[in-house]
Design an enzyme around this catalytic site. Structure first.
Site, short mmCIF file in Angstrom:
data_model
loop_
_atom_site.label_atom_id
_atom_site.label_comp_id
_atom_site.label_asym_id
_atom_site.label_seq_id
_atom_site.Cartn_x
_atom_site.Cartn_y
_atom_site.Cartn_z
N PRO A 2 46.66 46.48 39.12
CA PRO A 2 45.35 47.16 39.17
C PRO A 2 44.23 46.25 38.64
CG PRO A 2 47.00 48.48 38.02
CD PRO A 2 47.58 47.12 38.22
N GLU A 3 43.17 46.13 39.41
CA GLU A 3 42.01 45.36 38.99
C GLU A 3 40.87 46.34 38.76
OE1 GLU A 3 41.33 41.97 41.58
OE2 GLU A 3 43.42 41.94 42.19
N HIS A 24 60.76 55.76 33.09
CA HIS A 24 59.59 54.87 33.08
C HIS A 24 58.32 55.59 32.63
CE1 HIS A 24 62.10 51.97 35.03
NE2 HIS A 24 62.28 52.75 36.09
N ARG A 83 57.30 48.25 34.95
CA ARG A 83 57.50 46.92 34.36
C ARG A 83 57.02 46.83 32.92
NH1 ARG A 83 56.15 42.24 38.47
NH2 ARG A 83 57.05 41.07 36.76
N ARG A 142 33.13 22.41 33.97
CA ARG A 142 34.53 22.86 33.98
C ARG A 142 35.25 22.24 35.17
NH1 ARG A 142 35.54 27.45 30.76
NH2 ARG A 142 37.70 26.98 31.30
#
Ligand SMILES: [Zn+2]
Length: 291
Positions: free
Chosen positions: A2-3, A113, A133, A172
């Site tokens: 998820p972002e 879970h 996870r 950078r």
């Protein structure tokens, strides 16, 4: 994973199930690295208290709790936050998913879970946090307690400007995509939306960040906002485990232009989309549209 858009969709849809409700009981799984606050302390800090506003900070959710403490939640890689009673194949293990017809989906029953289950005094629907996870996180912040996780975050991806990105990238040598994934620079960005924004900006993921021009930084910042707002509008990307709190799938995966489209024709120019590995993450890009 998820972002920002998936976390924002989760926030909007789970807020009505949390805000203003008094927690009666909290059920937890056994102590593990999922719990930054030990389960027993989490239960003591939440039970009997009413939940206040729910905010999003980068990929974190932050709920106010009556009395001044705050609850920090992170969905990690496979975290799912949803209401009791929903059905979705994404709430089944991958092996079972394949063998179950959509019409045979049954109401989700808490499994091993399921690490958190909030029950409320109004006896309405419970709220569950499931994470196969277990890279998700939960933490109770005492009144006034700061979170180093939140303090470390850079500008929210929806608010980053080309100017700020240009300043952050000067000198950078790291690849521009690597910097976009750095939460201390742009909070909320992940693999999908970084690839999509770089495509819209016409910049290759591997380009050294210090060599991206001011105009390109403007296009990248604008691209990030564009793909994320559109994803929020369509309910996020349901590529693996992400499911909205009501059990529905997002639809943004159908609109992605390069992410996980290796070998397919670029919608803009017809060239084959390429995939390369960048800092152990995959990057997807068009060799003709991106320079
Ligand atoms: Zn192209």
């Amino acid at each position: 994973m998820p972002e920002l858009p998936e976390v924002e969709v989760t926030r909007r849809r789970i807020a009505p199930l949390l805000v203003g409700r008094r927690v009666a009981r909290v059920h937890t799984s056994r102590p593990s690295y999922f719990f930054l606050t030990p389960p027993a302390r989490l239960r003591r800090g939440l039970e009997g208290r009413e939940l206040g506003a729910l905010a999003r900070v980068g990929k974190y959710l932050l709920a106010e709790i009556e009395g001044g403490s705050r609850l920090l939640l992170h969905l990690g890689m496979t975290g799912q936050l949803f209401a009791d009673g929903v059905a979705s194949v994404r709430l089944l293990s991958a092996s079972r998913r394949a063998s179950v017809a959509p019409e045979a989906q049954r109401r989700f029953e808490p499994d091993r879970h399921t690490h958190l289950r909030f029950e409320f005094a109004d006896r309405g629907p419970a709220v569950l946090f499931r994470d196969v996870r277990k890279f998700g996180k939960v933490q109770l912040l005492a009144p006034g307690e700061r979170s180093d996780r939140l303090d470390k975050l850079g500008t929210d991806a929806l608010a980053i400007t080309g100017e700020a990105l240009f300043a952050a990238t000067r000198g950078r040598k790291a690849a521009i995509k690597t910097l976009l994934l750095d939460q201390a620079i742009v909070a909320g960005t992940g693999n999908i939306y970084a690839d999509e924004a770089l495509f819209l900006a016409g910049v290759r993921p591997r380009r050294p960040a210090g060599r991206v021009t001011r105009a390109e930084c403007e296009r990248i910042a604008g691209g990030l906002r564009q793909v994320m707002l559109r994803s929020i509008e369509t309910g996020g990307s349901s590529i693996s485990d992400y499911v909205a709190p009501d059990g529905s799938d997002g639809a943004y995966q159908d609109e992605r232009r390069v992410y996980a489209r290796t070998g397919e024709a670029c919608a803009a120019c017809g060239a084959r989309i390429r995939r390369s590995v960048l800092g152990q993450r995959s990057a997807h890009w068009c060799p003709a549209c991106q320079r």
